[in-house]
Design a protein around this motif. Structure first.
Motif: not given
Lengths: 114, 116
Positions: B4, B25, B34, B111, B22-23, B6, B92, B108
């Motif tokens: 994942v 997958p 999220w 952020t 943004r993610c 991010q 994410c 992920g």
């Protein structure tokens, strides 16, 4: 309501000590899943184990073992002979069967000193 | 992708500005989540996508938060008129099959959002 409580905020041990991380959960669901995740300093959570509420057998994987006791709503995690690389934040989580929302505890930060 | 992803990894913004997180997958994962992690705290569920649909948006903290997913792939979390209390790590996660099977989540790196 569903809730996961990890009462230990931080634990500090010396390498080779055994350490147990506690997890207590609350749910009204009759079937559910319990999880443990590890968050190393890099930040990315890593899955460790998933346990179905029907399965109360303890599990051992290398130096890791898990003790699930439905009677006390606990799912404790023991690291045997801890190593510096075990230093991380560990999260216990709960998810109802058929549900999609995984609920996490606040996490326990483990410091393993050399 | 292999995991994942991010972006950005870090975002510093001024109070009142809008931000987009943004993610990406893991390819083929139908479920996307999220979470928000405030400093020293656990993970707070925000929203879940099954495909491009979000069955439950109740975790979004306020109407300043919105999220979308397109092509059963990329998801964007948007925070409008950011406030200092929005400062947190936004994580994410994705899973292979619908969440009803309680599949494990792949996360992920998050952020880190800082609102000055």
């Amino acid at each position: 309501a569903q809730k996961v409580t990890q009462a230990q905020t931080e634990i500090s041990v010396v390498e080779k000590e055994d350490v147990t991380l506690d997890c207590v959960y609350e749910t009204r669901d009759t079937t559910y899943y319990l999880f443990w995740y590890k968050q190393p300093p890099s930040g990315e959570l890593v899955f460790l184990i998933r346990r179905n509420s029907f399965d109360e057998q303890n599990e051992i994987s290398g130096r890791y073992s898990w003790n699930f006791q439905k009677s006390t709503s606990s799912f404790n995690f023991t690291i045997t002979a801890s190593q510096v690389v075990d230093s991380a934040v560990y999260f216990c989580a709960l998810s109802p069967t058929g549900g999609f929302k995984t609920i996490f505890g606040a996490g326990t930060r483990l410091f393993v000193k050399a | 992708g292999a995991g994942v992803s991010q972006s950005p990894s870090n975002k510093v913004t001024e109070k009142g500005k809008d931000v987009e997180l943004r993610c990406d997958p893991i390819s083929g994962h139908t479920a996307l989540y999220w979470y928000r992690q405030r400093l020293g705290q656990g993970l707070e569920f925000l929203i879940y996508f099954q495909g491009n649909s979000a069955p439950d948006k109740s975790g979004l903290p306020s109407d300043r938060f919105s999220a979308e997913r397109t092509g059963e792939s990329v998801s964007t979390l948007t925070i409008q008129r950011t406030q200092q209390e929005d400062s947190a790590v936004y994580l994410c996660a994705s899973s292979l099959v619908p969440a009803a099977t309680n599949e494990k989540l792949f996360f992920g790196s998050g952020t880190q959002l800082s609102v000055l």
